[in-house]
Design a protein around this motif. Structure first.
Motif, mmCIF file in Angstrom:
data_model
loop_
_atom_site.group_PDB
_atom_site.id
_atom_site.type_symbol
_atom_site.label_atom_id
_atom_site.label_comp_id
_atom_site.label_asym_id
_atom_site.label_seq_id
_atom_site.Cartn_x
_atom_site.Cartn_y
_atom_site.Cartn_z
ATOM 1 N N THR A 124 0.862 -1.179 0.000
ATOM 2 C CA THR A 124 0.000 0.000 0.000
ATOM 3 C C THR A 124 0.895 1.224 0.000
ATOM 4 N N CYS A 125 0.715 2.074 -0.982
ATOM 5 C CA CYS A 125 1.583 3.238 -1.158
ATOM 6 C C CYS A 125 1.257 4.335 -0.142
ATOM 7 N N SER A 126 2.229 5.204 0.089
ATOM 8 C CA SER A 126 2.021 6.383 0.928
ATOM 9 C C SER A 126 1.095 7.351 0.208
ATOM 10 N N ASP A 127 0.558 8.307 0.948
ATOM 11 C CA ASP A 127 -0.369 9.271 0.352
ATOM 12 C C ASP A 127 0.266 10.088 -0.766
ATOM 13 N N TYR A 128 1.573 10.370 -0.677
ATOM 14 C CA TYR A 128 2.228 11.184 -1.695
ATOM 15 C C TYR A 128 2.674 10.367 -2.913
ATOM 16 N N GLU A 129 2.630 9.050 -2.833
ATOM 17 C CA GLU A 129 3.017 8.197 -3.960
ATOM 18 C C GLU A 129 1.780 7.909 -4.807
ATOM 19 N N LYS A 130 1.745 8.469 -5.990
ATOM 20 C CA LYS A 130 0.569 8.414 -6.863
ATOM 21 C C LYS A 130 0.725 7.470 -8.050
ATOM 22 N N TYR A 131 1.906 6.832 -8.197
ATOM 23 C CA TYR A 131 2.173 5.986 -9.349
ATOM 24 C C TYR A 131 2.682 4.619 -8.921
ATOM 25 N N CYS A 132 2.368 3.619 -9.726
ATOM 26 C CA CYS A 132 3.026 2.317 -9.655
ATOM 27 C C CYS A 132 4.083 2.339 -10.756
ATOM 28 N N LEU A 133 5.332 2.180 -10.397
ATOM 29 C CA LEU A 133 6.453 2.295 -11.332
ATOM 30 C C LEU A 133 7.055 0.917 -11.595
ATOM 31 N N THR A 134 7.297 0.612 -12.851
ATOM 32 C CA THR A 134 7.989 -0.611 -13.245
ATOM 33 C C THR A 134 9.228 -0.222 -14.037
ATOM 34 N N SER A 135 10.381 -0.733 -13.621
ATOM 35 C CA SER A 135 11.637 -0.510 -14.336
ATOM 36 C C SER A 135 12.139 -1.846 -14.854
ATOM 37 N N TYR A 136 12.552 -1.859 -16.108
ATOM 38 C CA TYR A 136 13.059 -3.070 -16.747
ATOM 39 C C TYR A 136 14.448 -2.760 -17.269
ATOM 40 N N GLY A 143 23.251 -12.503 -26.204
ATOM 41 C CA GLY A 143 23.021 -13.940 -26.356
ATOM 42 C C GLY A 143 22.727 -14.649 -25.058
ATOM 43 N N ASN A 144 23.486 -15.733 -24.784
ATOM 44 C CA ASN A 144 23.267 -16.517 -23.569
ATOM 45 C C ASN A 144 23.691 -15.781 -22.304
ATOM 46 N N ASP A 145 24.513 -14.764 -22.449
ATOM 47 C CA ASP A 145 24.973 -13.988 -21.293
ATOM 48 C C ASP A 145 24.055 -12.804 -20.982
ATOM 49 N N ARG A 146 22.904 -12.758 -21.609
ATOM 50 C CA ARG A 146 21.967 -11.657 -21.430
ATOM 51 C C ARG A 146 21.229 -11.800 -20.105
ATOM 52 N N SER A 147 21.095 -10.701 -19.370
ATOM 53 C CA SER A 147 20.352 -10.730 -18.106
ATOM 54 C C SER A 147 19.280 -9.646 -18.116
ATOM 55 N N HIS A 148 18.171 -9.942 -17.467
ATOM 56 C CA HIS A 148 17.047 -9.025 -17.363
ATOM 57 C C HIS A 148 16.714 -8.848 -15.890
ATOM 58 N N ARG A 149 16.354 -7.639 -15.495
ATOM 59 C CA ARG A 149 15.959 -7.371 -14.117
ATOM 60 C C ARG A 149 14.720 -6.477 -14.126
ATOM 61 N N ILE A 150 13.794 -6.792 -13.236
ATOM 62 C CA ILE A 150 12.556 -6.019 -13.110
ATOM 63 C C ILE A 150 12.468 -5.497 -11.677
ATOM 64 N N THR A 151 12.150 -4.218 -11.546
ATOM 65 C CA THR A 151 11.897 -3.613 -10.246
ATOM 66 C C THR A 151 10.548 -2.923 -10.313
ATOM 67 N N LYS A 152 9.700 -3.190 -9.317
ATOM 68 C CA LYS A 152 8.380 -2.564 -9.246
ATOM 69 C C LYS A 152 8.235 -1.938 -7.874
ATOM 70 N N LYS A 153 7.608 -0.737 -7.838
ATOM 71 C CA LYS A 153 7.444 -0.050 -6.566
ATOM 72 C C LYS A 153 6.445 1.093 -6.690
ATOM 73 N N CYS A 154 6.098 1.678 -5.557
ATOM 74 C CA CYS A 154 5.302 2.901 -5.521
ATOM 75 C C CYS A 154 6.240 4.075 -5.802
ATOM 76 N N ALA A 155 5.721 5.118 -6.431
ATOM 77 C CA ALA A 155 6.574 6.263 -6.753
ATOM 78 C C ALA A 155 5.782 7.567 -6.669
ATOM 79 N N ALA A 156 6.469 8.616 -6.247
ATOM 80 C CA ALA A 156 5.852 9.942 -6.173
ATOM 81 C C ALA A 156 5.859 10.625 -7.540
#
Length: 126
Positions: free
Chosen positions: A40-52, A58-71
């Motif tokens: 549950t986000c704080s009152d000042y955080e109005k967005y759900c943010l996803t960063s990819y 090739g085979n050495d490729r890596s992916h990372r996902i971060t999700k959070k509340c954001a102001a």
């Protein structure tokens, strides 16, 4: 009449907390299946943010996902050859279920870089 106004005021104040923004959250996950925790986000955080982010080839490729509340909602879509970052934002509860649009490696940029390197090496006579 005063009791009716007081009841309406209490209902409005209670409703604000009932409708707080809720977002999926995770940090540096390798897939969306690892991003099913909610916060549950704080009152000042109005967005759900996803960063990819992605890096490597090739085979050495890596992916990372971060999700959070954001102001704020940063609009980032950056691709630098073998690495890239993309973000997406939304403003309704649990709207960030899917990831940001993926970041693709530009093989054309890699090819041009390799060609320029080869030309420099040949000019210098190494």
């Amino acid at each position: 009449m005063k009791i009716l106004l007081l009841a309406a005021l209490v209902a409005v104040l209670c409703t604000k907390h009932a409708f707080s923004l809720t977002c999926f959250t995770c940090k540096d996950a390798t897939s969306n299946l690892q991003c099913l925790s909610t916060t549950t986000c704080s009152d000042y955080e109005k967005y759900c943010l996803t960063s990819y982010t992605s890096s490597g080839l090739g085979n050495d490729r890596s992916h990372r996902i971060t999700k959070k509340c954001a102001a704020i909602c940063p609009s980032i879509n950056l691709n630098i050859g073998v690495a890239g970052v993309a973000t997406s934002c939304c403003e309704t509860s649990l709207c960030n279920i899917s990831g940001a649009s993926s970041v693709k490696t530009s093989y054309a940029v890699i090819a041009v870089g390799a060609l320029v390197s080869l030309v420099c090496v040949l000019r210098l006579g190494m």
